[in-house]
Design a protein around this motif. Structure first.
Motif, mmCIF file in Angstrom:
data_model
loop_
_atom_site.group_PDB
_atom_site.id
_atom_site.type_symbol
_atom_site.label_atom_id
_atom_site.label_comp_id
_atom_site.label_asym_id
_atom_site.label_seq_id
_atom_site.Cartn_x
_atom_site.Cartn_y
_atom_site.Cartn_z
ATOM 1 N N ALA A 1 -1.354 5.455 0.200
ATOM 2 C CA ALA A 1 -2.530 4.779 -0.325
ATOM 3 C C ALA A 1 -2.075 3.821 -1.419
ATOM 4 O O ALA A 1 -0.908 3.819 -1.820
ATOM 5 C CB ALA A 1 -3.533 5.787 -0.882
ATOM 6 N N ASP A 2 -3.004 3.032 -1.905
ATOM 7 C CA ASP A 2 -2.674 2.083 -2.967
ATOM 8 C C ASP A 2 -2.389 2.772 -4.294
ATOM 9 O O ASP A 2 -1.731 2.213 -5.153
ATOM 10 C CB ASP A 2 -3.810 1.069 -3.141
ATOM 11 N N SER A 3 -2.919 4.012 -4.465
ATOM 12 C CA SER A 3 -2.716 4.697 -5.744
ATOM 13 C C SER A 3 -2.594 6.203 -5.537
ATOM 14 O O SER A 3 -3.063 6.750 -4.534
ATOM 15 C CB SER A 3 -3.888 4.415 -6.688
ATOM 16 N N SER B 1 -7.569 12.318 -4.353
ATOM 17 C CA SER B 1 -8.959 12.426 -3.917
ATOM 18 C C SER B 1 -9.032 12.864 -2.452
ATOM 19 O O SER B 1 -9.842 13.724 -2.087
ATOM 20 C CB SER B 1 -9.659 11.078 -4.113
ATOM 21 N N ALA B 2 -8.168 12.299 -1.620
ATOM 22 C CA ALA B 2 -8.130 12.676 -0.205
ATOM 23 C C ALA B 2 -7.704 14.138 -0.057
ATOM 24 O O ALA B 2 -8.288 14.886 0.741
ATOM 25 C CB ALA B 2 -7.172 11.755 0.551
ATOM 26 N N GLU C 1 -6.036 7.890 -5.186
ATOM 27 C CA GLU C 1 -6.610 7.934 -3.835
ATOM 28 C C GLU C 1 -6.018 9.087 -3.027
ATOM 29 O O GLU C 1 -6.733 9.779 -2.304
ATOM 30 C CB GLU C 1 -6.376 6.616 -3.105
ATOM 31 N N LYS D 1 3.287 1.238 -2.185
ATOM 32 C CA LYS D 1 2.286 2.261 -1.909
ATOM 33 C C LYS D 1 2.692 3.612 -2.486
ATOM 34 O O LYS D 1 3.864 3.931 -2.610
ATOM 35 C CB LYS D 1 2.087 2.417 -0.393
ATOM 36 N N ASP E 1 -11.296 7.717 5.147
ATOM 37 C CA ASP E 1 -12.472 7.410 4.323
ATOM 38 C C ASP E 1 -12.143 7.400 2.832
ATOM 39 O O ASP E 1 -12.905 6.873 2.029
ATOM 40 C CB ASP E 1 -13.603 8.411 4.589
ATOM 41 N N HIS E 2 -11.002 7.969 2.461
ATOM 42 C CA HIS E 2 -10.551 7.966 1.065
ATOM 43 C C HIS E 2 -9.503 6.883 0.810
ATOM 44 O O HIS E 2 -8.781 6.930 -0.191
ATOM 45 C CB HIS E 2 -10.012 9.350 0.676
ATOM 46 N N GLY E 3 -9.405 5.913 1.728
ATOM 47 C CA GLY E 3 -8.485 4.798 1.524
ATOM 48 C C GLY E 3 -7.040 5.117 1.855
ATOM 49 O O GLY E 3 -6.134 4.414 1.418
ATOM 50 N N VAL E 4 -6.832 6.169 2.618
ATOM 51 C CA VAL E 4 -5.490 6.632 2.948
ATOM 52 C C VAL E 4 -5.096 6.149 4.343
ATOM 53 O O VAL E 4 -5.924 6.118 5.248
ATOM 54 C CB VAL E 4 -5.447 8.180 2.880
ATOM 55 N N SER F 1 -5.609 3.802 9.609
ATOM 56 C CA SER F 1 -6.124 3.403 8.295
ATOM 57 C C SER F 1 -7.636 3.344 8.206
ATOM 58 O O SER F 1 -8.176 3.182 7.117
ATOM 59 C CB SER F 1 -5.575 2.025 7.911
#
Length: 181
Positions: free
Chosen positions: A158-160, A166-167, A163, A76, A99-102, A124
């Motif tokens: 996050a996965d990237s 963006s968050a 992400e 991660k 909401d941003h995948g975090v 999550s």
């Protein structure tokens, strides 16, 4: 002989707790583990403390205990962010992040006596945020940010990296990110 028997039973129970935690994809509460092992919740708390003292990567969250798999940690993207807001904005901040995948792993504040105080969150999604907020409401417990006029750090993953960025952009737009002056 009874003391030796207790040691064996206690060690067997701790090994069972480790297996349960490693196999679970969600946090396990002390109550759930106490029921499964036929002991009190306090015994579970002590067992978890003993396991942590052996460097088992177990964390306590508001929703229960989690075993932190080394493989998950290494795949991660992770970042520490500085945030500031009022208590009543907590749900909005957490929603923006999830909401941003975090995943919001933790919250930390700097205490004048104790130094860094950190609480594990491991949130999550909105359902987990709602459960955290409900527990906060039910207990009346203060948030760590109440100790620092709203200033706190979050460890997020996050996965990237995209992400995470963006968050962070969303938090900045909402006025939650602490700005350098």
């Amino acid at each position: 002989m009874a003391g030796e028997e207790e040691k064996v039973l206690g060690e067997e129970r701790r090994q069972l707790l480790l297996r349960l935690l490693k196999q679970s994809s969600k946090p396990l509460t002390g109550k759930e583990m106490a029921q499964q092992t036929n002991v009190s919740r306090q015994v579970i708390v002590q067992d978890i403390s003993l396991l942590k003292a052996r460097n088992e990567p177990i964390i306590a969250t508001a929703r229960g205990y989690l075993y932190m798999n080394e493989q998950e940690k290494n795949t991660k993207a992770v970042k520490i962010i500085a945030s500031k807001h009022r208590r009543e904005q907590t749900r909005d901040e957490l929603y923006l992040l999830v909401d941003h995948g975090v995943t919001v792993k933790s919250v930390t504040v700097e205490h004048p006596i104790y130094g860094d105080l950190t609480g594990s969150l491991m949130l999550s999604n909105r359902k987990e945020v709602d459960a955290f907020m409900k527990q906060l409401e039910n207990t009346g417990a203060p948030l760590l940010l109440s100790l620092t006029d709203g200033v706190h750090l979050h460890e997020i993953e996050a996965d990237s990296e995209a992400e995470l960025e963006s968050a962070c952009d969303a938090l900045e737009n909402a006025g939650f990110l602490l700005k350098q002056s």
